[in-house]
Motif scaffolding. Structure first.
Motif, PDB file in Angstrom:
ATOM      1  N   LEU A  62       0.693  -1.188   0.192  1.00  0.00           N
ATOM      2  CA  LEU A  62      -0.093  -0.045  -0.236  1.00  0.00           C
ATOM      3  C   LEU A  62       0.851   1.212   0.018  1.00  0.00           C
ATOM      4  N   ILE A  63       1.994   1.113   0.758  1.00  0.00           N
ATOM      5  CA  ILE A  63       2.985   2.237   0.691  1.00  0.00           C
ATOM      6  C   ILE A  63       4.445   1.890   0.350  1.00  0.00           C
ATOM      7  N   PRO A  64       4.670   1.509  -0.798  1.00  0.00           N
ATOM      8  CA  PRO A  64       5.819   1.060  -1.447  1.00  0.00           C
ATOM      9  C   PRO A  64       7.025   2.034  -1.149  1.00  0.00           C
ATOM     10  N   LYS A  65       8.118   1.863  -0.621  1.00  0.00           N
ATOM     11  CA  LYS A  65       9.125   2.550  -0.498  1.00  0.00           C
ATOM     12  C   LYS A  65      10.423   1.677  -0.757  1.00  0.00           C
ATOM     13  N   PHE A  66      11.488   2.557  -1.395  1.00  0.00           N
ATOM     14  CA  PHE A  66      12.514   1.475  -1.644  1.00  0.00           C
ATOM     15  C   PHE A  66      13.923   1.867  -0.290  1.00  0.00           C
ATOM     16  N   LEU A  67      14.679   0.975  -0.207  1.00  0.00           N
ATOM     17  CA  LEU A  67      15.688   1.180   0.972  1.00  0.00           C
ATOM     18  C   LEU A  67      17.029   1.694  -0.015  1.00  0.00           C
ATOM     19  N   MET A  68      17.605   2.682   0.684  1.00  0.00           N
ATOM     20  CA  MET A  68      18.844   3.100   0.010  1.00  0.00           C
ATOM     21  C   MET A  68      19.926   2.042   0.574  1.00  0.00           C
ATOM     22  N   ALA A  69      20.857   1.356  -0.413  1.00  0.00           N
ATOM     23  CA  ALA A  69      21.600   0.288  -0.172  1.00  0.00           C
ATOM     24  C   ALA A  69      22.616   0.602   0.933  1.00  0.00           C
ATOM     25  N   ASN A  70      23.030   1.887   1.010  1.00  0.00           N
ATOM     26  CA  ASN A  70      23.980   2.320   2.284  1.00  0.00           C
ATOM     27  C   ASN A  70      23.243   3.071   3.126  1.00  0.00           C
ATOM     28  N   GLY A  71      21.766   3.112   2.980  1.00  0.00           N
ATOM     29  CA  GLY A  71      21.167   4.087   3.900  1.00  0.00           C
ATOM     30  C   GLY A  71      20.681   3.730   5.428  1.00  0.00           C
ATOM     31  N   LEU A  72      20.302   4.288   6.148  1.00  0.00           N
ATOM     32  CA  LEU A  72      20.037   4.209   7.628  1.00  0.00           C
ATOM     33  C   LEU A  72      19.401   2.957   7.886  1.00  0.00           C
ATOM     34  N   LEU A  73      18.223   2.751   7.168  1.00  0.00           N
ATOM     35  CA  LEU A  73      16.990   1.727   7.127  1.00  0.00           C
ATOM     36  C   LEU A  73      18.026   0.389   7.269  1.00  0.00           C
ATOM     37  N   VAL A  74      18.743   0.123   6.140  1.00  0.00           N
ATOM     38  CA  VAL A  74      19.489  -1.026   6.030  1.00  0.00           C
ATOM     39  C   VAL A  74      20.344  -1.078   7.363  1.00  0.00           C
ATOM     40  N   LYS A  75      21.047  -0.237   7.624  1.00  0.00           N
ATOM     41  CA  LYS A  75      22.053  -0.335   8.851  1.00  0.00           C
ATOM     42  C   LYS A  75      21.110  -0.801  10.224  1.00  0.00           C
ATOM     43  N   LEU A  76      20.145  -0.129  10.450  1.00  0.00           N
ATOM     44  CA  LEU A  76      18.827  -0.701  11.519  1.00  0.00           C
ATOM     45  C   LEU A  76      18.711  -1.995  11.458  1.00  0.00           C
ATOM     46  N   LEU A  77      18.371  -2.495  10.270  1.00  0.00           N
ATOM     47  CA  LEU A  77      17.798  -3.959  10.065  1.00  0.00           C
ATOM     48  C   LEU A  77      19.053  -4.946  10.158  1.00  0.00           C
ATOM     49  N   ILE A  78      20.314  -4.520   9.703  1.00  0.00           N
ATOM     50  CA  ILE A  78      21.468  -5.529   9.849  1.00  0.00           C
ATOM     51  C   ILE A  78      21.515  -5.304  11.671  1.00  0.00           C
ATOM     52  N   HIS A  79      21.383  -4.292  12.355  1.00  0.00           N
ATOM     53  CA  HIS A  79      21.662  -4.264  13.700  1.00  0.00           C
ATOM     54  C   HIS A  79      20.616  -5.184  14.236  1.00  0.00           C
ATOM     55  N   THR A  80      19.398  -5.189  13.974  1.00  0.00           N
ATOM     56  CA  THR A  80      18.559  -6.155  14.869  1.00  0.00           C
ATOM     57  C   THR A  80      18.678  -7.614  14.380  1.00  0.00           C
ATOM     58  N   GLY A  81      19.121  -7.939  13.157  1.00  0.00           N
ATOM     59  CA  GLY A  81      19.311  -9.388  12.777  1.00  0.00           C
ATOM     60  C   GLY A  81      18.226  -9.789  11.893  1.00  0.00           C
ATOM     61  N   VAL A  82      17.318  -8.692  11.544  1.00  0.00           N
ATOM     62  CA  VAL A  82      16.098  -9.223  10.780  1.00  0.00           C
ATOM     63  C   VAL A  82      16.458  -9.820   9.387  1.00  0.00           C
ATOM     64  N   THR A  83      17.761  -9.422   8.822  1.00  0.00           N
ATOM     65  CA  THR A  83      17.879  -9.238   7.457  1.00  0.00           C
ATOM     66  C   THR A  83      18.166 -11.357   7.148  1.00  0.00           C
ATOM     67  N   ARG A  84      18.340 -11.931   8.403  1.00  0.00           N
ATOM     68  CA  ARG A  84      18.264 -13.435   8.032  1.00  0.00           C
ATOM     69  C   ARG A  84      17.095 -13.836   7.419  1.00  0.00           C
ATOM     70  N   TYR A  85      16.014 -13.138   7.531  1.00  0.00           N
ATOM     71  CA  TYR A  85      14.715 -13.525   7.181  1.00  0.00           C
ATOM     72  C   TYR A  85      14.266 -12.965   5.594  1.00  0.00           C
ATOM     73  N   LEU A  86      15.161 -12.166   5.314  1.00  0.00           N
ATOM     74  CA  LEU A  86      14.819 -11.386   3.985  1.00  0.00           C
ATOM     75  C   LEU A  86      15.831 -11.592   3.098  1.00  0.00           C
ATOM     76  N   GLU A  87      15.241 -11.355   1.960  1.00  0.00           N
ATOM     77  CA  GLU A  87      16.206 -11.225   0.572  1.00  0.00           C
ATOM     78  C   GLU A  87      15.969 -10.124  -0.295  1.00  0.00           C
ATOM     79  N   PHE A  88      17.035  -9.307  -0.609  1.00  0.00           N
ATOM     80  CA  PHE A  88      16.873  -7.960  -1.198  1.00  0.00           C
ATOM     81  C   PHE A  88      17.075  -8.329  -2.569  1.00  0.00           C
ATOM     82  N   LYS A  89      16.613  -7.327  -3.388  1.00  0.00           N
ATOM     83  CA  LYS A  89      17.083  -7.370  -4.824  1.00  0.00           C
ATOM     84  C   LYS A  89      17.053  -5.777  -5.182  1.00  0.00           C
TER      85      LYS A  89
END
Length: 447
Positions: A75-102
């Motif tokens: 409903l509200i698509p937004k892209f992640l900047m590859a080197n941006g803040l959100l990617v860093k926060l996702l890495i910090h929480t460990g949630v990236t193990r459940y996700l695959e990005f393209k």
């Protein structure tokens, strides 16, 4: 529900989920509730396609739209900047193990009724159809200057100290209005022209982020999770279980309970869950927020990729229409994705056009964006109110996130997440804790 929690979060929108992840990692005991039967709140992902049609009170989708389950429409698509803040926060929480990005395949800007690729490095700048020969040189000089700019080394300033207004920095390089437009809006990703009066260092950092993100995977600076953003809240729910958090869907929050003006719990039916703090989206605390504007979004189903004048046609793109190009105050955002992102069946695409509402006829305002998508198979239009909290919540311990803006990237969303984190924890998030990149995860796919 009768335990006591450090934090109860209401709503499983992206902001609340990231905050739940950050606070879980910080050792807080969390209860996360949502009145809906599904994850995501305002930023939910609709699957199967029947759910999207019924949300907009339309009959079932025609049979040629394929299998309903092959659609994941955000409903509200937004892209992640590859080197941006959100990617860093996702890495910090460990949630990236459940996700695959393209990687999103292209980043474009609108100028003079045409779509142009955003030149992101010196080589592309020299080949770009956006500028004439002499302008290309001036733009290249600007990029080189930004790339070498170091706040701590006055030698790199070239007579433009960090606090210089950005408009004066542009003047120093002699750039024309169109070049200023796409630099400020398609590289620095400002959504209006207020930045021109602000210190240049803010825009320099944003353009550096764009270049660093682009350098990661090469096609564009943007990433998107396979199967859409709906994967994020679900990933956080799985993560929460590891940290001992509790998730409850289909659980109404009937009342936020206070004692002496301070939050002490949340009532659902005749049960009260006690807590020291509540974090929620605006819909759970409507008496504590103010309306600051509106956003219009049109989700469009397409039988073709967006024609950007290149061959082969990219299957996923972002296009920014700078406000001056269409005589507006706010930019118009267009994004499109297809089967390579696992959000549609083969040969189908889903696009979004969004902007901040400025008139009494919002649908007319997004016409320049819709025109780029024609012919449109089906369109779903929403106009949503934008809310902000009326106070910082530090006294009452009720922290409210702001509504999602019109941008199709996550940088502004992330600033709000970090602001709520700072108000709750009493100190800003420490990014030095994050030592690895997305590439460290086996699940990461950059190409």
């Amino acid at each position: 529900m009768d335990e006591e929690y450090d934090v109860i979060l209401l709503g499983t929108g992206l902001k609340e989920c990231v905050l739940a992840g950050l606070l879980g990692v910080a050792g807080k005991k969390i209860l996360h509730m949502d009145r809906n039967k599904y994850y995501g709140g305002e930023s939910a992902s609709m699957t199967p396609l029947e759910d999207l049609y019924s949300k907009f009170n339309l009959p079932a989708p025609p049979s040629d739209t394929g299998r309903g389950r092959d659609w994941n429409v955000d409903l509200i698509p937004k892209f992640l900047m590859a080197n941006g803040l959100l990617v860093k926060l996702l890495i910090h929480t460990g949630v990236t193990r459940y996700l695959e990005f393209k990687c999103i395949e292209g980043s474009y800007v609108y100028k003079g009724q045409k779509i142009h690729k955003v030149p992101a490095d010196e080589r592309e700048a020299l080949a770009s159809s956006l500028m004439g020969l002499f302008e290309k040189r001036r733009f290249r000089n600007l990029l080189v200057w930004i790339n070498e700019y170091d706040e701590n080394d006055p030698k790199t300033y070239k007579d433009v100290p960090p606090k210089t207004r950005m408009i004066d920095a542009f003047k120093k390089f002699g750039l024309d209005q169109d070049t200023i437009d796409f630099t400020g809006h398609a590289l620095a990703l400002h959504s209006d022209d207020d930045y021109l009066e602000k210190p240049a260092i803010e825009s320099i950092k944003r353009i550096k982020l764009y270049s660093e993100s682009l350098a990661r995977y090469g096609k564009s600076p943007y990433l998107y999770p396979l199967y859409g953003l709906g994967e994020l809240p679900q990933g956080f729910a799985r993560l929460s279980a590891i940290y001992g958090g509790t998730y409850m869907l289909d659980k109404p929050a009937d009342e936020i309970v206070y004692e002496n003006g301070v939050v002490v719990g949340v009532r659902s039916g005749d049960q009260i869950a006690r807590c020291k703090t509540v974090i929620c989206d605006p819909s759970y605390a409507q008496d504590k927020v103010k309306k600051v504007g509106q956003v219009i979004r049109a989700i469009c189903l397409l039988r073709h990729p967006v024609n950007v004048g290149s061959n082969p046609t990219p299957g996923s793109i972002q296009i920014i229409i700078p406000q001056k190009q269409v005589q507006r105050h706010n930019d118009i955002y267009v994004c499109c994705m297809g089967q390579t992102n696992m959000v549609t069946p083969k040969d189908w695409y889903v696009a979004l056009v969004s902007t901040t509402v400025e008139t009494n006829n919002p649908e007319n305002e997004i016409k320049p964006g819709l025109a780029l998508l024609e012919p449109i198979y089906q369109k779903f239009v929403t106009v949503s109110d934008l809310y902000e909290p009326i106070d910082d919540g530090i006294k009452s311990r009720l922290f409210i996130t702001s509504s999602y803006d019109a941008t199709t990237h996550f940088e502004s969303t992330c600033l709000d997440i970090l602001d709520v984190y700072r108000r709750y924890m009493g100190e800003p998030f420490d990014f030095s804790k994050i030592t690895r990149g997305l590439d460290a995860d086996e699940s990461q796919e950059g190409q």
